[in-house]
Design a protein around this motif. Structure first.
Motif, PDB file in Angstrom:
ATOM      1  N   GLY A 117       0.801  -1.228   0.000  1.00  0.00           N
ATOM      2  CA  GLY A 117       0.000   0.000   0.000  1.00  0.00           C
ATOM      3  C   GLY A 117       0.824   1.262   0.000  1.00  0.00           C
ATOM      4  O   GLY A 117       1.901   1.319  -0.577  1.00  0.00           O
ATOM      5  N   TYR A 118       0.315   2.280   0.735  1.00  0.00           N
ATOM      6  CA  TYR A 118       0.988   3.582   0.705  1.00  0.00           C
ATOM      7  C   TYR A 118       2.375   3.549   1.334  1.00  0.00           C
ATOM      8  O   TYR A 118       3.236   4.335   0.984  1.00  0.00           O
ATOM      9  CB  TYR A 118       0.136   4.682   1.359  1.00  0.00           C
ATOM     10  N   ARG A 159      -5.356   0.350   2.783  1.00  0.00           N
ATOM     11  CA  ARG A 159      -4.024   0.127   3.344  1.00  0.00           C
ATOM     12  C   ARG A 159      -3.116  -0.679   2.422  1.00  0.00           C
ATOM     13  O   ARG A 159      -1.936  -0.770   2.648  1.00  0.00           O
ATOM     14  CB  ARG A 159      -4.136  -0.611   4.678  1.00  0.00           C
ATOM     15  N   GLY A 160      -3.698  -1.333   1.418  1.00  0.00           N
ATOM     16  CA  GLY A 160      -2.891  -2.146   0.519  1.00  0.00           C
ATOM     17  C   GLY A 160      -3.620  -3.411   0.129  1.00  0.00           C
ATOM     18  O   GLY A 160      -4.832  -3.523   0.313  1.00  0.00           O
ATOM     19  N   ASN A 161      -2.849  -4.369  -0.366  1.00  0.00           N
ATOM     20  CA  ASN A 161      -3.459  -5.586  -0.886  1.00  0.00           C
ATOM     21  C   ASN A 161      -4.084  -6.444   0.212  1.00  0.00           C
ATOM     22  O   ASN A 161      -3.481  -6.692   1.251  1.00  0.00           O
ATOM     23  CB  ASN A 161      -2.380  -6.395  -1.627  1.00  0.00           C
ATOM     24  N   ILE A 162      -5.322  -6.874  -0.038  1.00  0.00           N
ATOM     25  CA  ILE A 162      -6.033  -7.758   0.891  1.00  0.00           C
ATOM     26  C   ILE A 162      -6.179  -9.107   0.204  1.00  0.00           C
ATOM     27  O   ILE A 162      -6.583  -9.163  -0.951  1.00  0.00           O
ATOM     28  CB  ILE A 162      -7.419  -7.194   1.232  1.00  0.00           C
ATOM     29  N   PRO A 194       5.616  -4.767  11.450  1.00  0.00           N
ATOM     30  CA  PRO A 194       7.016  -4.843  11.917  1.00  0.00           C
ATOM     31  C   PRO A 194       7.861  -3.652  11.459  1.00  0.00           C
ATOM     32  O   PRO A 194       8.878  -3.353  12.079  1.00  0.00           O
ATOM     33  CB  PRO A 194       7.535  -6.139  11.276  1.00  0.00           C
ATOM     34  N   ILE A 195       7.426  -2.967  10.401  1.00  0.00           N
ATOM     35  CA  ILE A 195       8.239  -1.866   9.861  1.00  0.00           C
ATOM     36  C   ILE A 195       8.303  -0.695  10.828  1.00  0.00           C
ATOM     37  O   ILE A 195       9.281   0.049  10.864  1.00  0.00           O
ATOM     38  CB  ILE A 195       7.678  -1.416   8.502  1.00  0.00           C
ATOM     39  N   ILE A 196       7.262  -0.542  11.656  1.00  0.00           N
ATOM     40  CA  ILE A 196       7.188   0.659  12.507  1.00  0.00           C
ATOM     41  C   ILE A 196       8.388   0.742  13.450  1.00  0.00           C
ATOM     42  O   ILE A 196       8.890   1.826  13.733  1.00  0.00           O
ATOM     43  CB  ILE A 196       5.834   0.711  13.262  1.00  0.00           C
ATOM     44  N   GLN A 197       8.921  -0.408  13.881  1.00  0.00           N
ATOM     45  CA  GLN A 197      10.072  -0.348  14.797  1.00  0.00           C
ATOM     46  C   GLN A 197      11.314   0.203  14.104  1.00  0.00           C
ATOM     47  O   GLN A 197      12.191   0.771  14.750  1.00  0.00           O
ATOM     48  CB  GLN A 197      10.340  -1.719  15.396  1.00  0.00           C
ATOM     49  N   SER A 224       0.761   7.998  10.365  1.00  0.00           N
ATOM     50  CA  SER A 224       1.041   8.004   8.930  1.00  0.00           C
ATOM     51  C   SER A 224       1.047   6.581   8.375  1.00  0.00           C
ATOM     52  O   SER A 224       0.774   6.370   7.213  1.00  0.00           O
ATOM     53  CB  SER A 224       2.377   8.686   8.647  1.00  0.00           C
ATOM     54  N   LEU A 225       1.346   5.604   9.235  1.00  0.00           N
ATOM     55  CA  LEU A 225       1.272   4.207   8.798  1.00  0.00           C
ATOM     56  C   LEU A 225      -0.147   3.670   8.937  1.00  0.00           C
ATOM     57  O   LEU A 225      -0.550   2.766   8.236  1.00  0.00           O
ATOM     58  CB  LEU A 225       2.227   3.336   9.616  1.00  0.00           C
TER      59      LEU A 225
END
Lengths: 165, 285
Positions: B143-144, B227-230, B255-258, B275-276
């Protein structure tokens, strides 16, 4: 700054009048204590809802509904709250935290059930991950606002109606 | 909405039917209305989290306008109860959509300008919460989040090229910071306006639903949510669902937020989180 002022003058006030109305979506089991009128602090407890009810609760503070003009405010802890709003079918993981939240709310505590799921499980009735609605765990709410999700107008109207009579 | 679409697509694949073209168009319009509503909501919350409540309240008002449009279109503020297996259950009042969207687009452009020209906002969002290409690639961001980190992945552009054609542009940015993610949302919003307008104009005539015969089998259903692909995996045995696995884009993006918050001050955490805009429930599905 000037642009902001200009848009204020041009667009006027968008807030709508809400007079409490009787509707089939609003069920009042118990009256709310009179002394809380005009100053009701709410702690929201999401017990596993699909977030549509949360979207509508957020919408309550937008310019169209502006819930704070009735003295209703959302707070961050059940210890600061007079009332709890409960959404969603109660999941097994949220059952204990819900009981804790109810226990930690000072008396006289007001319980407001929002959405069809909260009272009997609604769409998720009988699913393996849920305990059931408030009915199944023997907690009687003061007010139930039906709908999937309920309209913000119904939510405000239901709370105001609870103080009447 | 996007989840229900992914589900019905899986069922339709199992039952091996093609839905009427008009139903496809109506579904696409509803999907874009939902995307528009979610993107405006995120946009408003970004304003709120940088402490610019004027912008936030204005954009929340736009979102409310859109939800009221939904109510007049389908009777539900979240467009529920309209998608069904084999098509859709209601026709859309296209004039109402055109009228509201015309108004909305004009207003939206004002607040986009407000965002891009305000130093208070840009100071908070630029270079905050950077997600680099390698991190996004390693975690298979969707997604974004992916689009802001130089990876383009959009289900609509890959699997439904026949319907969307060139309406979904391969838009991506390199910075990977909060403001890049907001700019991706701006692009998504403008794309949604464009898609809805084009689809209303080219709406084919005909039925809006088809009867189906239930069959056994298994299939994947895909849809591009906000949010992206479902992805939904579905297995039907003896006319009943025996296995149903749902994969929400948040499962990839959590997991990217960390990595995103590293090196930023603590006050920026809510902003990066917003923003996420990850779904808590989406992770557990």
């Amino acid at each position: 700054m000037l642009n902001i002022l200009k848009s204020f003058l041009k667009e006027g006030i968008k807030t709508e009048d809400i007079t409490p109305y009787n509707e089939q979506n609003i069920v009042i089991y118990k009256r709310l204590p009179k002394h809380l009128k005009g100053s009701l602090n709410i702690r929201h407890v999401d017990c596993g809802s699909c977030n549509a009810c949360e979207y509508e609760l957020t919408a309550l503070s937008n310019v169209f509904y502006d819930i704070e003009r009735f003295g209703i405010k959302f707070v961050a802890s059940p210890k600061h709250a007079d009332a709890l709003t409960i959404t969603g079918p109660i999941t097994r993981n949220m059952y204990k935290p819900l009981l804790d939240a109810i226990q930690n709310t000072p008396n006289p505590k007001v319980i407001i059930a929002i959405g069809d799921c909260s009272i009997d499980g609604g769409l998720f009735k009988g699913a393996y991950g849920i305990v059931g609605g408030l009915k199944d765990i023997n907690i009687e709410p003061h007010i139930l606002i039906r709908g999937c999700p309920p309209h913000p107008r119904d939510i405000i109207s239901g709370i105001l109606k609870g103080f009447e009579g | 909405m996007a989840h229900s679409l992914a589900f019905v697509k899986a069922v339709e694949k199992i039952c091996d039917i093609d839905i009427p073209p008009k139903a496809r168009y109506i579904r696409a319009i509803l999907l874009e209305l939902e995307r528009l509503m979610c993107n405006l909501n995120d946009f408003a919350f970004i304003f709120q989290d940088v402490g610019y409540s004027f912008g936030a309240q204005k954009v929340f008002a736009l979102k409310e306008m859109l939800m009221r449009l939904n109510e007049t279109l389908t009777g539900n503020r979240f467009n529920r109860n309209i998608i069904k297996i084999g098509g859709v259950s209601k026709e859309l009042d296209t004039n109402a959509i055109k009228e509201v969207l015309g108004l909305l687009e004009k207003e939206y452009l004002k607040y986009k300008k407000l965002f891009l020209n305000s130093s208070t906002v840009l100071e908070r969002t630029d270079t905050t919460g950077r997600i680099f290409y390698e991190t996004a690639k390693k975690h298979a961001a969707l997604g974004y989040v992916a689009k802001a980190s130089n990876i383009f992945f959009d289900t609509r552009a890959i699997l439904e090229k026949d319907l969307y054609g060139s309406l979904v542009k391969a838009f991506k940015l390199e910075q990977g910071d909060v403001s890049a993610r907001v700019k991706v949302r701006f692009n998504d919003i403008e794309e949604s306006f464009n898609i809805i307008k084009t689809f209303i104009e080219n709406m084919p005539l005909g039925d809006i639903a088809k009867n189906i015969e239930p069959k056994d089998g298994e299939a994947f259903g895909y849809e591009e949510g906000q949010r992206g692909n479902i992805t939904h995996f579905l297995r039907i045995e003896h006319g009943l669902i025996s296995r149903w696995k749902i994969r929400d884009p948040s499962f990839h993006n959590w997991p990217i937020i960390q990595k995103a918050v590293l090196g930023d001050i603590i006050a920026d955490f809510p902003l990066i989180n917003k923003s996420l805009n990850l779904s808590y429930a989406g992770n557990d599905l």
